[in-house]
Design a protein around this motif. Sequence first.
Motif, mmCIF file in Angstrom:
data_model
loop_
_atom_site.group_PDB
_atom_site.id
_atom_site.type_symbol
_atom_site.label_atom_id
_atom_site.label_comp_id
_atom_site.label_asym_id
_atom_site.label_seq_id
_atom_site.Cartn_x
_atom_site.Cartn_y
_atom_site.Cartn_z
ATOM 1 N N ARG A 48 -36.867 -47.180 6.642
ATOM 2 C CA ARG A 48 -36.525 -47.947 7.646
ATOM 3 C C ARG A 48 -36.793 -47.860 8.992
ATOM 4 N N GLU A 49 -36.653 -46.543 9.449
ATOM 5 C CA GLU A 49 -36.883 -46.175 10.716
ATOM 6 C C GLU A 49 -38.652 -46.189 11.076
ATOM 7 N N ILE A 50 -39.252 -45.747 10.234
ATOM 8 C CA ILE A 50 -40.343 -45.649 10.196
ATOM 9 C C ILE A 50 -41.148 -47.128 10.270
ATOM 10 N N ARG A 51 -40.471 -47.836 9.244
ATOM 11 C CA ARG A 51 -41.255 -49.414 9.155
ATOM 12 C C ARG A 51 -40.879 -50.185 10.478
ATOM 13 N N GLY A 52 -39.600 -49.799 11.050
ATOM 14 C CA GLY A 52 -39.271 -50.646 12.290
ATOM 15 C C GLY A 52 -40.095 -50.566 13.703
ATOM 16 N N ASN A 53 -40.845 -49.282 13.414
ATOM 17 C CA ASN A 53 -41.831 -48.939 14.778
ATOM 18 C C ASN A 53 -43.140 -49.094 14.368
ATOM 19 N N PRO A 54 -43.607 -50.261 14.289
ATOM 20 C CA PRO A 54 -44.983 -50.505 13.775
ATOM 21 C C PRO A 54 -46.082 -49.928 15.052
ATOM 22 N N PRO A 55 -47.100 -49.495 15.030
ATOM 23 C CA PRO A 55 -48.144 -49.422 15.982
ATOM 24 C C PRO A 55 -48.679 -50.612 16.348
ATOM 25 N N LEU A 56 -49.557 -50.347 17.557
ATOM 26 C CA LEU A 56 -50.394 -51.619 17.565
ATOM 27 C C LEU A 56 -51.443 -51.716 16.648
ATOM 28 N N ALA A 57 -51.821 -52.948 16.294
ATOM 29 C CA ALA A 57 -52.821 -53.206 15.433
ATOM 30 C C ALA A 57 -54.216 -52.759 15.666
ATOM 31 N N SER A 58 -54.566 -52.487 16.807
ATOM 32 C CA SER A 58 -55.782 -51.928 17.227
ATOM 33 C C SER A 58 -55.985 -50.243 16.960
ATOM 34 N N ASP A 59 -54.753 -49.814 16.907
ATOM 35 C CA ASP A 59 -54.801 -48.208 16.868
ATOM 36 C C ASP A 59 -54.699 -47.811 15.225
ATOM 37 N N VAL A 60 -55.836 -47.548 14.936
ATOM 38 C CA VAL A 60 -56.062 -47.274 13.460
ATOM 39 C C VAL A 60 -55.352 -45.930 13.072
ATOM 40 N N GLU A 61 -55.663 -44.976 14.073
ATOM 41 C CA GLU A 61 -55.193 -43.588 13.919
ATOM 42 C C GLU A 61 -53.702 -43.731 13.753
ATOM 43 N N ALA A 62 -52.823 -44.175 14.346
ATOM 44 C CA ALA A 62 -51.479 -44.277 14.206
ATOM 45 C C ALA A 62 -51.109 -45.135 13.217
ATOM 46 N N THR A 63 -51.698 -46.195 12.630
ATOM 47 C CA THR A 63 -51.545 -46.752 11.404
ATOM 48 C C THR A 63 -51.621 -46.024 10.128
ATOM 49 N N GLN A 64 -52.685 -45.426 10.216
ATOM 50 C CA GLN A 64 -52.827 -44.292 9.063
ATOM 51 C C GLN A 64 -51.654 -43.145 9.026
ATOM 52 N N LYS A 65 -51.463 -43.006 10.065
ATOM 53 C CA LYS A 65 -50.235 -41.895 10.231
ATOM 54 C C LYS A 65 -49.072 -42.304 9.772
ATOM 55 N N ARG A 66 -48.637 -43.740 10.135
ATOM 56 C CA ARG A 66 -47.456 -44.185 9.833
ATOM 57 C C ARG A 66 -47.549 -44.447 7.983
ATOM 58 N N HIS A 67 -48.798 -44.888 7.320
ATOM 59 C CA HIS A 67 -48.864 -45.203 6.325
ATOM 60 C C HIS A 67 -48.615 -43.645 5.379
ATOM 61 N N ARG A 68 -49.173 -42.724 5.711
ATOM 62 C CA ARG A 68 -49.182 -41.474 5.371
ATOM 63 C C ARG A 68 -47.786 -41.029 5.026
ATOM 64 N N ARG A 69 -46.871 -41.230 6.224
ATOM 65 C CA ARG A 69 -45.543 -40.942 6.212
ATOM 66 C C ARG A 69 -44.686 -41.616 5.284
ATOM 67 N N MET A 70 -44.887 -42.849 5.388
ATOM 68 C CA MET A 70 -44.429 -43.768 4.262
ATOM 69 C C MET A 70 -44.597 -43.342 2.748
ATOM 70 N N GLN A 71 -45.898 -42.974 2.421
ATOM 71 C CA GLN A 71 -46.206 -42.783 1.120
ATOM 72 C C GLN A 71 -45.663 -41.386 0.836
ATOM 73 N N ARG A 72 -45.635 -40.498 1.657
ATOM 74 C CA ARG A 72 -45.026 -39.117 1.297
ATOM 75 C C ARG A 72 -43.577 -39.339 1.068
ATOM 76 N N LEU A 73 -42.914 -40.052 1.843
ATOM 77 C CA LEU A 73 -41.422 -40.545 1.610
ATOM 78 C C LEU A 73 -41.125 -40.981 0.236
ATOM 79 N N GLN A 74 -41.996 -42.128 0.081
ATOM 80 C CA GLN A 74 -41.672 -42.972 -1.246
ATOM 81 C C GLN A 74 -42.118 -41.994 -2.579
ATOM 82 N N GLN A 75 -43.093 -41.214 -2.475
ATOM 83 C CA GLN A 75 -43.431 -40.145 -3.490
ATOM 84 C C GLN A 75 -42.084 -39.145 -3.578
ATOM 85 N N ALA A 76 -41.559 -38.806 -2.642
ATOM 86 C CA ALA A 76 -40.687 -37.880 -2.702
ATOM 87 C C ALA A 76 -39.166 -38.485 -3.200
#
Length: 87
Positions: A48-76
């Motif tokens: 929830r903390e990760i989802r609550g802090n979305p990066p700017l839409a133009s920041d592709v790298e930060a968006t990818q990092k956020r999605h990877r973090r969420m994916q790792r947590l969901q997989q765990a």
Amino acid sequence: MSVFTGGSAYAMVRDIADGFVLPTELTFRQFQANDFAVFSQEADKFLREIRGNPPLASDVEATQKRHRRMQRLQQAMVVARSAQSRR
């Protein structure tokens, strides 16, 4: 001695999200029922903390990092539930 890698459930969840710990069935081998509950609660809270802090839409790298973090947590969380159901 704590069953959580890093000493606490929060530290373990944070390390999993950052990719420092790769969870497998063996990671959760020593967990008891209450340990699974604490891990799940901390993982949900951190997700929830990760989802609550979305990066700017133009920041592709930060968006990818956020999605990877969420994916790792969901997989765990899936691996933890699988390990718990096998018991």
